[in-house]
Design an enzyme around this catalytic site. Structure first.
Site, PDB file in Angstrom:
ATOM      1  N   CYS A   1       1.234  32.139 -37.305  1.00 10.69           N
ATOM      2  CA  CYS A   1       2.426  31.421 -37.789  1.00 10.69           C
ATOM      3  C   CYS A   1       2.206  30.960 -39.229  1.00 10.69           C
ATOM      4  CB  CYS A   1       2.730  30.209 -36.916  1.00 10.69           C
ATOM      5  SG  CYS A   1       3.078  30.594 -35.192  1.00 10.69           S
TER       6      CYS A   1
ATOM      7  N   CYS B   1      -0.959  27.381 -34.967  1.00 10.20           N
ATOM      8  CA  CYS B   1      -0.909  28.841 -34.783  1.00 10.20           C
ATOM      9  C   CYS B   1      -1.281  29.569 -36.080  1.00 10.20           C
ATOM     10  CB  CYS B   1       0.501  29.212 -34.317  1.00 10.20           C
ATOM     11  SG  CYS B   1       0.903  30.958 -34.392  1.00 10.20           S
TER      12      CYS B   1
END
Length: 106
Positions: A33, A30
């Site tokens: 993230c 991600c």
């Protein structure tokens, strides 16, 4: 050495049951993230005496992610004494997360 706790099925419930706990639901693939990771690390260090910061890899702990209805990541949950009191979805600035935490810590 990081100041956050890696959370999984074995330690999640015990970790969030007392005090103020910030949980970052994330995954290695991600992008947002990865952008948020240094902020989470900094908050874990700066708040280490007042807040437990935990990270849940949604690929490794699918049951926890399902239990909390995680549909997009990063998602931050703030627990106080085992109850979810706040939720933030998506990348957030450090200042936003600090403002959230400051409402619940002394």
């Amino acid at each position: 050495m990081s100041d956050y706790v890696v959370l999984n099925e074995d330690n999640f419930d015990k970790t969030v049951e007392n005090g103020v706990v910030l949980v970052d639901f994330w995954a290695t693939w991600c992008g947002p993230c990865k952008m948020l990771a240094p902020t989470i690390d900094a908050i874990a260090t700066e708040y280490k005496d007042r807040v437990v910061v935990g990270k849940v890899d949604v690929d490794e702990s699918e049951e926890i992610a399902r239990r909390f209805g995680i549909l997009s990541i990063p998602t931050l949950f703030l627990f106080k004494d085992g109850e979810v009191v706040e939720k933030l979805v998506g990348y957030r600035l450090k200042m936003e997360i600090e403002q959230l935490l400051n409402r619940y810590v002394d």
